[in-house]
Design a protein around this motif. Structure first.
Motif, PDB file in Angstrom:
ATOM      1  N   UNK A  23      12.324  29.672 -32.445  1.00 20.28           N
ATOM      2  CA  UNK A  23      12.838  30.040 -31.411  1.00 20.28           C
ATOM      3  C   UNK A  23      12.275  31.511 -30.608  1.00 20.28           C
ATOM      4  N   UNK A  24      11.749  32.401 -31.450  1.00 13.72           N
ATOM      5  CA  UNK A  24      10.678  33.495 -31.037  1.00 13.72           C
ATOM      6  C   UNK A  24       9.669  33.075 -30.374  1.00 13.72           C
ATOM      7  N   UNK A  25       8.915  31.968 -30.937  1.00 14.46           N
ATOM      8  CA  UNK A  25       7.737  31.496 -30.592  1.00 14.46           C
ATOM      9  C   UNK A  25       7.945  30.758 -29.012  1.00 14.46           C
ATOM     10  N   UNK A  26       9.022  29.842 -29.017  1.00 14.91           N
ATOM     11  CA  UNK A  26       9.212  29.269 -27.677  1.00 14.91           C
ATOM     12  C   UNK A  26       9.516  30.238 -26.754  1.00 14.91           C
ATOM     13  N   UNK A  27      10.360  31.384 -27.132  1.00 11.53           N
ATOM     14  CA  UNK A  27      10.309  32.397 -25.918  1.00 11.53           C
ATOM     15  C   UNK A  27       9.112  33.087 -25.613  1.00 11.53           C
ATOM     16  N   UNK A  28       8.095  33.295 -26.519  1.00 13.96           N
ATOM     17  CA  UNK A  28       6.946  33.961 -26.335  1.00 13.96           C
ATOM     18  C   UNK A  28       6.033  33.019 -25.232  1.00 13.96           C
ATOM     19  N   UNK A  29       6.155  31.816 -25.661  1.00 16.58           N
ATOM     20  CA  UNK A  29       5.503  30.921 -24.697  1.00 16.58           C
ATOM     21  C   UNK A  29       5.863  30.812 -23.409  1.00 16.58           C
ATOM     22  N   UNK A  30       7.142  30.917 -23.332  1.00 15.53           N
ATOM     23  CA  UNK A  30       7.690  30.844 -22.101  1.00 15.53           C
ATOM     24  C   UNK A  30       7.290  32.134 -21.244  1.00 15.53           C
ATOM     25  N   UNK A  31       7.315  33.280 -21.912  1.00 13.45           N
ATOM     26  CA  UNK A  31       6.812  34.559 -20.973  1.00 13.45           C
ATOM     27  C   UNK A  31       5.532  34.529 -20.636  1.00 13.45           C
ATOM     28  N   UNK A  32       4.552  33.658 -21.549  1.00 11.12           N
ATOM     29  CA  UNK A  32       3.303  33.673 -21.141  1.00 11.12           C
ATOM     30  C   UNK A  32       3.200  32.792 -19.791  1.00 11.12           C
ATOM     31  N   UNK A  33       3.774  31.751 -20.151  1.00 14.37           N
ATOM     32  CA  UNK A  33       3.730  30.780 -18.948  1.00 14.37           C
ATOM     33  C   UNK A  33       4.345  31.432 -17.512  1.00 14.37           C
ATOM     34  N   UNK A  34       5.350  32.369 -17.723  1.00 15.15           N
ATOM     35  CA  UNK A  34       5.931  32.793 -16.713  1.00 15.15           C
ATOM     36  C   UNK A  34       4.995  33.825 -15.897  1.00 15.15           C
ATOM     37  N   UNK A  35       4.401  34.438 -16.761  1.00 14.14           N
ATOM     38  CA  UNK A  35       3.159  35.610 -16.360  1.00 14.14           C
ATOM     39  C   UNK A  35       2.039  34.818 -15.602  1.00 14.14           C
ATOM     40  N   UNK A  36       1.808  33.480 -15.913  1.00 12.66           N
ATOM     41  CA  UNK A  36       0.537  32.806 -15.549  1.00 12.66           C
ATOM     42  C   UNK A  36      -0.509  32.601 -16.543  1.00 12.66           C
ATOM     43  N   UNK A  37      -0.368  33.289 -17.626  1.00 15.29           N
ATOM     44  CA  UNK A  37      -1.469  33.249 -18.767  1.00 15.29           C
ATOM     45  C   UNK A  37      -1.360  31.946 -19.461  1.00 15.29           C
ATOM     46  N   UNK A  38      -0.357  31.377 -19.658  1.00 16.39           N
ATOM     47  CA  UNK A  38      -0.320  30.187 -20.421  1.00 16.39           C
ATOM     48  C   UNK A  38      -0.281  28.885 -19.564  1.00 16.39           C
ATOM     49  N   UNK A  39      -1.171  28.027 -19.672  1.00 18.02           N
ATOM     50  CA  UNK A  39      -1.399  26.862 -18.786  1.00 18.02           C
ATOM     51  C   UNK A  39      -0.714  25.471 -19.358  1.00 18.02           C
ATOM     52  N   UNK A  40      -0.748  25.325 -20.565  1.00 17.16           N
ATOM     53  CA  UNK A  40      -0.362  24.164 -21.250  1.00 17.16           C
ATOM     54  C   UNK A  40      -0.302  24.725 -22.778  1.00 17.16           C
ATOM     55  N   UNK A  41       0.737  23.960 -23.678  1.00 16.76           N
ATOM     56  CA  UNK A  41       0.999  24.431 -24.948  1.00 16.76           C
ATOM     57  C   UNK A  41       1.739  23.284 -25.681  1.00 16.76           C
ATOM     58  N   UNK A  42       1.313  23.108 -26.868  1.00 20.23           N
ATOM     59  CA  UNK A  42       2.276  22.226 -27.584  1.00 20.23           C
ATOM     60  C   UNK A  42       1.770  21.806 -29.061  1.00 20.23           C
ATOM     61  N   UNK A  43       2.594  21.177 -29.883  1.00 24.92           N
ATOM     62  CA  UNK A  43       2.225  20.837 -31.256  1.00 24.92           C
ATOM     63  C   UNK A  43       1.326  19.684 -31.405  1.00 24.92           C
ATOM     64  N   UNK A  44       0.727  19.635 -32.530  1.00 30.40           N
ATOM     65  CA  UNK A  44      -0.225  18.182 -32.505  1.00 30.40           C
ATOM     66  C   UNK A  44       0.602  17.144 -33.136  1.00 30.40           C
ATOM     67  N   UNK A  45       0.381  15.825 -32.882  1.00 32.08           N
ATOM     68  CA  UNK A  45       1.258  14.774 -33.389  1.00 32.08           C
ATOM     69  C   UNK A  45       1.457  14.784 -34.762  1.00 32.08           C
ATOM     70  N   UNK A  46       0.566  15.202 -35.379  1.00 27.99           N
ATOM     71  CA  UNK A  46       0.635  15.039 -36.918  1.00 27.99           C
ATOM     72  C   UNK A  46       1.408  16.364 -37.438  1.00 27.99           C
ATOM     73  N   UNK A  47       1.766  17.181 -36.710  1.00 32.62           N
ATOM     74  CA  UNK A  47       2.807  18.438 -37.188  1.00 32.62           C
ATOM     75  C   UNK A  47       1.898  19.432 -38.015  1.00 32.62           C
ATOM     76  N   UNK A  48       0.598  19.438 -37.807  1.00 36.68           N
ATOM     77  CA  UNK A  48      -0.183  20.363 -38.842  1.00 36.68           C
ATOM     78  C   UNK A  48      -0.509  21.535 -38.135  1.00 36.68           C
ATOM     79  N   UNK A  49      -0.130  21.804 -36.904  1.00 36.89           N
ATOM     80  CA  UNK A  49      -0.581  22.758 -35.885  1.00 36.89           C
ATOM     81  C   UNK A  49      -0.362  22.534 -34.521  1.00 36.89           C
ATOM     82  N   UNK A  50      -1.243  23.316 -33.612  1.00 44.87           N
ATOM     83  CA  UNK A  50      -0.893  22.966 -32.084  1.00 44.87           C
ATOM     84  C   UNK A  50      -1.962  23.646 -31.357  1.00 44.87           C
ATOM     85  N   UNK A  51      -1.648  23.560 -29.714  1.00 45.62           N
ATOM     86  CA  UNK A  51      -2.944  23.991 -29.180  1.00 45.62           C
ATOM     87  C   UNK A  51      -2.405  24.691 -28.031  1.00 45.62           C
ATOM     88  N   UNK A  52      -2.857  25.725 -27.192  1.00 47.64           N
ATOM     89  CA  UNK A  52      -2.667  26.281 -25.997  1.00 47.64           C
ATOM     90  C   UNK A  52      -3.775  26.567 -25.421  1.00 47.64           C
TER      91      UNK A  52
END
Length: 89
Positions: free
Chosen positions: A21-50
């Protein structure tokens, strides 16, 4: 502004709901500030990308160093500058 790709690799320790939940809130804050363009987990569940929009590699690294999933030790990360040649984001 430049673009940076952040890749996350999970350490294998089970992430609890609080960190998730904290990670999701962190990502939303970055997105709302314009710093985060895209983010999400990889399909294999072993990591993610932003994809971040920042002035420098150092700024992008500092942003993600404060990520709850990194601070809690549930993932490691790497940041690389990405030179977009085609397309719009």
């Amino acid at each position: 502004m430049k673009h940076f790709v952040v890749t996350l690799e999970f350490t294998g320790t089970s992430m609890d709901q609080e960190v998730s939940a904290a990670q999701a809130a962190f990502a939303h804050r970055l997105y709302n500030k314009g710093a985060l363009v895209l983010a999400g987990p990889f399909g294999d569940g072993e990591g993610g990308m932003a994809v971040l929009r920042c002035d420098s590699l150092e700024q992008a690294e500092k942003l993600y160093r404060d990520s709850p999933v990194i601070r809690s030790g549930h993932a490691t990360f790497k940041v690389r500058e990405w030179k977009v040649l085609l397309g719009e984001i």
